[in-house]
Design an enzyme around this catalytic site. Structure first.
Site, PDB file in Angstrom:
ATOM      1  N   ASN A  11       0.740  -1.204  -0.225  1.00  0.00           N
ATOM      2  CA  ASN A  11       0.056   0.357   0.047  1.00  0.00           C
ATOM      3  C   ASN A  11       0.380   1.578   0.080  1.00  0.00           C
ATOM      4  O   ASN A  11       1.384   1.354   1.664  1.00  0.00           O
ATOM      5  CB  ASN A  11      -1.235  -0.297   0.958  1.00  0.00           C
ATOM      6  CG  ASN A  11      -1.266   1.367   1.192  1.00  0.00           C
ATOM      7  OD1 ASN A  11      -1.879   1.778   0.101  1.00  0.00           O
ATOM      8  ND2 ASN A  11      -2.246   1.456   2.985  1.00  0.00           N
ATOM      9  N   LYS A  13      -0.036   4.241  -0.293  1.00  0.00           N
ATOM     10  CA  LYS A  13      -0.759   5.165  -0.121  1.00  0.00           C
ATOM     11  C   LYS A  13      -0.858   7.263  -1.465  1.00  0.00           C
ATOM     12  O   LYS A  13      -0.371   6.145  -2.155  1.00  0.00           O
ATOM     13  CB  LYS A  13      -0.013   6.065   1.633  1.00  0.00           C
ATOM     14  CG  LYS A  13      -0.471   4.550   2.727  1.00  0.00           C
ATOM     15  CD  LYS A  13       0.141   5.106   3.612  1.00  0.00           C
ATOM     16  CE  LYS A  13      -0.857   3.223   4.582  1.00  0.00           C
ATOM     17  NZ  LYS A  13      -0.823   2.963   5.992  1.00  0.00           N
ATOM     18  N   HIS A  95      -9.985   1.531   4.909  1.00  0.00           N
ATOM     19  CA  HIS A  95      -8.483   1.486   5.865  1.00  0.00           C
ATOM     20  C   HIS A  95      -8.559   2.712   6.492  1.00  0.00           C
ATOM     21  O   HIS A  95      -9.851   3.243   6.586  1.00  0.00           O
ATOM     22  CB  HIS A  95      -7.748   1.348   4.096  1.00  0.00           C
ATOM     23  CG  HIS A  95      -6.228   1.821   5.287  1.00  0.00           C
ATOM     24  ND1 HIS A  95      -5.367   3.236   5.655  1.00  0.00           N
ATOM     25  CD2 HIS A  95      -5.491   1.050   4.768  1.00  0.00           C
ATOM     26  CE1 HIS A  95      -4.837   2.696   6.456  1.00  0.00           C
ATOM     27  NE2 HIS A  95      -3.813   1.249   5.581  1.00  0.00           N
ATOM     28  N   GLU A  97      -6.931   5.022   7.357  1.00  0.00           N
ATOM     29  CA  GLU A  97      -7.633   6.110   7.317  1.00  0.00           C
ATOM     30  C   GLU A  97      -8.274   6.938   6.297  1.00  0.00           C
ATOM     31  O   GLU A  97      -8.620   7.875   6.541  1.00  0.00           O
ATOM     32  CB  GLU A  97      -5.790   6.476   6.376  1.00  0.00           C
ATOM     33  CG  GLU A  97      -4.509   6.427   7.257  1.00  0.00           C
ATOM     34  CD  GLU A  97      -3.110   6.014   6.401  1.00  0.00           C
ATOM     35  OE1 GLU A  97      -3.092   5.519   5.097  1.00  0.00           O
ATOM     36  OE2 GLU A  97      -2.444   5.384   7.110  1.00  0.00           O
ATOM     37  N   GLU A 161      -6.304  -4.820  10.709  1.00  0.00           N
ATOM     38  CA  GLU A 161      -4.690  -3.709  11.146  1.00  0.00           C
ATOM     39  C   GLU A 161      -5.354  -2.817  12.166  1.00  0.00           C
ATOM     40  O   GLU A 161      -6.141  -2.228  12.148  1.00  0.00           O
ATOM     41  CB  GLU A 161      -4.952  -2.907   9.594  1.00  0.00           C
ATOM     42  CG  GLU A 161      -4.630  -3.492   8.243  1.00  0.00           C
ATOM     43  CD  GLU A 161      -3.940  -2.078   7.297  1.00  0.00           C
ATOM     44  OE1 GLU A 161      -2.954  -2.244   7.340  1.00  0.00           O
ATOM     45  OE2 GLU A 161      -4.474  -1.043   7.497  1.00  0.00           O
ATOM     46  N   GLY A 167       1.759   2.485  10.867  1.00  0.00           N
ATOM     47  CA  GLY A 167       2.944   3.623  10.057  1.00  0.00           C
ATOM     48  C   GLY A 167       3.901   3.784  12.053  1.00  0.00           C
ATOM     49  O   GLY A 167       4.141   4.760  12.012  1.00  0.00           O
ATOM     50  N   SER A 203       2.851  -1.115  11.058  1.00  0.00           N
ATOM     51  CA  SER A 203       4.278  -1.968  11.221  1.00  0.00           C
ATOM     52  C   SER A 203       4.733  -3.169  10.662  1.00  0.00           C
ATOM     53  O   SER A 203       5.612  -3.866  11.179  1.00  0.00           O
ATOM     54  CB  SER A 203       4.227  -1.835  12.117  1.00  0.00           C
ATOM     55  OG  SER A 203       4.444  -0.381  12.340  1.00  0.00           O
TER      56      SER A 203
END
Ligand code: PGA
Length: 246
Positions: A11, A13, A95, A97, A161, A167, A203
């Site tokens: 991904n 991003k 996701h 985000e 996730e 991250g 991560s």
């Protein structure tokens, strides 16, 4: 060893593709970690603007988001139908985000997944709890609620996730991740339990990939930061191949 084929999803991003990803694999596909492999599935998720480049380079590609409606007055959006036309085989849905920055609800995410399936694009649907939810002891109930909104009878992939691991450099331990994956699998319809892949994300790095991917209910990984570093992504792909060949 399960019958589920390992899937490693890069991904990227809102970042440009690593230059080497777009280079030809010089005859030997496995020499370029982003290219298709024989033993495992590798998929890349570039920005919408870079999709044509990854498709042209022969990479199995996916959209980071797709809107369910085919076309219309939705400024800034792109539809599942358009992703299909662009050559996407996968799409990320929900996701964290997107859930956070675009207020995507469980129902929105489910609608995306259904629209992806209608276009014959394989949805990878992200679920996971925040640190606050985990600290309050609500991790399982949050994940269960997110999961229950989804078309679980269909051929989909789930990506667990934990939001606190994305991250941040904090990874769920292999045991923590395996525990949640087994819980998720137990909530799938009986006839999908052996078939549906459940990826771990948050991560994932070269130094933890092998342990995570060796867990019986972890069927691959959704990789952000490390997938932008070709050498490190190559190590993760190697770890996946090693496990598959065991
Ligand atoms: P990360 O991102 O690997 O950088 O934690 C994972 C993701 O957001 O899919």
């Amino acid at each position: 060893m399960s019958s589920r084929r390992l899937l490693l999803a890069a991904n990227w991003k809102m970042n440009p593709p690593p230059a080497s990803a777009l280079q030809a694999a010089m005859g030997d596909h496995s020499a370029n970690p982003y290219h298709p492999h024989s033993d495992i599935d590798v998929v890349v998720f570039p920005t919408f603007l870079d999709l044509h480049k990854t498709v042209a380079a022969g990479l199995v590609s996916g959209g980071q988001y797709g809107r369910p409606e085919n076309a219309g007055a939705y400024s800034g959006d792109i539809s599942m139908a358009m992703l299909k036309t662009a050559g996407c085989r996968y799409v990320l849905c929900g996701h964290s985000e997107r859930r956070e920055n675009h207020n995507e609800s469980d129902a929105d995410v489910a609608a995306q997944a259904v629209a992806g399936l209608e276009q014959k694009i394989h949805p990878i649907i992200c679920i996971g709890e925040t640190l606050e939810e985990r600290d309050k002891g609500h991790a399982e109930s949050v994940v269960k609620k997110q999961l229950n909104a989804l078309p679980l009878e269909s051929d989909i992939t789930i990506a667990y996730e934990p939001v606190w691991a994305i991250g941040t450099g904090k990874t769920a331990s292999a045991a923590q991740a395996q525990g949640m994956h087994a819980f998720i699998r137990s909530l799938l319809p009986k006839d999908r339990q052996e078939k549906t892949r459940i990826l771990y994300g948050g991560s994932v790095k070269a130094d933890n990939a092998e342990e995570l991917l060796s867990q019986p209910d972890i069927d691959g990984a959704l990789i952000g930061g490390a997938s932008l570093r070709p050498e490190e992504f190559g190590e993760i792909v190697k770890a996946g191949e090693k496990i598959t060949q065991k």
